[in-house]
Each structure stands twice: as C-alpha cells, then as structure tokens.
Design an enzyme around this catalytic site. Sequence first.
Site, PDB file in Angstrom:
ATOM      1  CG  ASP A 200      -0.312  -0.425   2.499  1.00 41.89           C
ATOM      2  OD1 ASP A 200       0.918  -0.394   2.574  1.00 41.89           O
ATOM      3  OD2 ASP A 200      -1.035  -0.794   3.433  1.00 41.89           O
TER       4      ASP A 200
ATOM      5  CG  ASN B  77      -9.165  -1.421  11.745  1.00 44.35           C
ATOM      6  OD1 ASN B  77      -8.220  -2.047  11.281  1.00 44.35           O
ATOM      7  ND2 ASN B  77      -9.611  -0.313  11.185  1.00 44.35           N
TER       8      ASN B  77
ATOM      9  CG  HIS C 209      -6.056  -2.056   8.588  1.00 38.88           C
ATOM     10  ND1 HIS C 209      -6.220  -0.861   9.256  1.00 38.88           N
ATOM     11  CD2 HIS C 209      -4.713  -2.203   8.454  1.00 38.88           C
ATOM     12  CE1 HIS C 209      -5.046  -0.329   9.510  1.00 38.88           C
ATOM     13  NE2 HIS C 209      -4.119  -1.123   9.034  1.00 38.88           N
TER      14      HIS C 209
ATOM     15  CD  GLU D 173      -8.941   1.031   7.402  1.00 42.80           C
ATOM     16  OE1 GLU D 173      -8.926   0.118   8.234  1.00 42.80           O
ATOM     17  OE2 GLU D 173      -8.453   2.152   7.623  1.00 42.80           O
TER      18      GLU D 173
HETATM   19  C1  GLP Z   1      -0.732   0.346   8.491  1.00 42.11           C
HETATM   20  C2  GLP Z   1      -0.365  -0.458   7.245  1.00 42.11           C
HETATM   21  C3  GLP Z   1      -0.544  -1.923   7.464  1.00 42.11           C
HETATM   22  C4  GLP Z   1       0.072  -2.321   8.792  1.00 42.11           C
HETATM   23  C5  GLP Z   1      -0.673  -1.656   9.910  1.00 42.11           C
HETATM   24  C6  GLP Z   1      -0.134  -1.992  11.288  1.00 42.11           C
HETATM   25  O1  GLP Z   1      -1.987   0.900   8.464  1.00 42.11           O
HETATM   26  N1  GLP Z   1      -1.104  -0.075   6.113  1.00 42.11           N
HETATM   27  O2  GLP Z   1       0.047  -2.632   6.395  1.00 42.11           O
HETATM   28  O3  GLP Z   1       0.019  -3.708   8.939  1.00 42.11           O
HETATM   29  O4  GLP Z   1      -0.605  -0.262   9.725  1.00 42.11           O
HETATM   30  O5  GLP Z   1       0.963  -1.183  11.595  1.00 42.11           O
HETATM   31  P1  GLP Z   1       1.926  -1.418  12.795  1.00 42.11           P
HETATM   32  O6  GLP Z   1       2.770  -2.573  12.420  1.00 42.11           O
HETATM   33  O7  GLP Z   1       2.719  -0.151  12.908  1.00 42.11           O
HETATM   34  O8  GLP Z   1       1.101  -1.686  13.985  1.00 42.11           O
END
Ligand code: GLP
Length: 246
Positions: A67, A136, A138, A143
């Site tokens: 992404d 959440n 995702h 989402e």
């Molecule tokens: C972001 C990314 C995801 C990631 C998520 C969790 O929103 N788009 O790919 O898995 O956050 O992030 P973190 O690893 O910092 O908790």
Amino acid sequence: MRLQVLEDYEEMSVKAASIVASQVTLKPDSNLGLATGSTPLGMYNNLIKMYKKNLINFKEVVTFNLDEYVGLPADHPQSYHYYMFDNFFDKVNIPPEKIYIPSGVGDDLKQICKKYDQSINSHGGIDLQVLGIGKNGHIGFNEPDNKLRTNTHVVKLTEETINDNSRFFDSIDDVPKKAISMGMSSIMKSKKILLLASGEQKAEAIKKAINGEITTEHPASLLQLHSDVIILVDKNAAKLLATTNT
Ligand code: GLP
C-alpha cells in the site's frame, strides 16, 4: 493456519526473517509482497544483517508493496516509498527496477491501480506475502467494511486507522485520509502468507483473525480461507488465544 507464539518482538523478527530467507534461498527469483508499519521493522533489520553476512542474496527478487498513502510523494518521510528505501531497499541488493510500490501521487489513480495489478499478474503473482495487522483487523489498507474490494484500489481510511497512524506524523491533520491498497484478491492469491503481530494492542485483532467468524468486518479473518498462512506473534499479541500453538 499455522500459529507460532514467540517469546518477544525480537524472536518474532528473527523467525520472520528466516522464513523470508528460506523463501529466497529456495526460489532466488521470488516475488515478495512486503508490508510497512512498525511490526516488520525488526524483520527487515534481521534480513539486512543476513545480507551483510552473505547469507542471502536479493539480486533476482521482485518486490510488491501492499500500500501507499494518497497524496504523499515518494520523497515524503512518511510515505511508504520512503519507509521501504530507508529501512530496507537502500541496505540490500534488490535491483531498483524490480521494486514495485503503488504511487500515491498522480492524475489518474485508477490507472495506477490497474497497472499495479497488471505488474503483479505479469510476474506470476506473489510467492510470499508479508502482512502486519491493524488493531481493527485491516490488512494492507483493506479496512473493515460490509464489502471488500478484490483488486488494487483507492480506499478511504477509517478514523481508527488515521488515529493509530498519527503517531508517525507531526499532527493528526497531516495523516492522509486515503490510501492505495492491494486488494484482498491479490493478497489471497499469494502462494504463502506470513502474518506478523506484536504487542497486547494487537491481541484482540489476532484472536478475531484466528478464532473469529470469517467476515469482511475483520479483513484478517479472511486469511482463514487461505491454505498456507503462517502467523508469528509474540506472547503479548497471543494473550487472548485459547491455545498457544496450533
Ligand atoms: C498500516 C499499514 C498496514 C500495517 C498496519 C499496522 O496501516 N497499512 O500494512 O500492517 O498499519 O501497523 P503497525 O505494524 O505499525 O502496527
């Protein structure tokens, strides 16, 4: 789904790096799907260490990132482009032409999404997809919703995700409200999936992903439908699981 509960973040990261390294050793021209966020940072650090010791060679690897934020140019310190080069690509030998990250900047985002899917498909799909998980549920930026998109698409971020990700920005107002994300179909078509989670704040999301009902309202639960998923969590993220290892 195969679950492994590791002692802590470092152990999880070492294990994750070893799985990626095995993939690249067995298939040097692997197509790797890569994730951002704080969770895979330890994995990237361990892969860099292995590369420096000549234990892994990325010269034939192709990468596809999950992404990117809409509106942030590649040189913006909070863009996922910047993150990937800063934390990984600048420190290993993946040829720049083999690195694919959707651009969040352009007049025709739909076209960018379409081309991105074409690139993934023309390379034969993803061999190993690394995923983090949002609180959440995702994955990528897919989402929770009553419907999910199959292909790479522009997504409106939820308040919760904007809040969660504001820790990386000076102010919450600076967090982009939209992103481009690989869709569920590209993720689910990956031959292997490696999901990482660390910390108590992910415990609920992990419980629902593994033991909850399969629902688009918790996108990670769809991974239950995939035949080759490895989930690595540390003890804190495993707190709400009834069993520790399956
Ligand atoms: C972001 C990314 C995801 C990631 C998520 C969790 O929103 N788009 O790919 O898995 O956050 O992030 P973190 O690893 O910092 O908790």
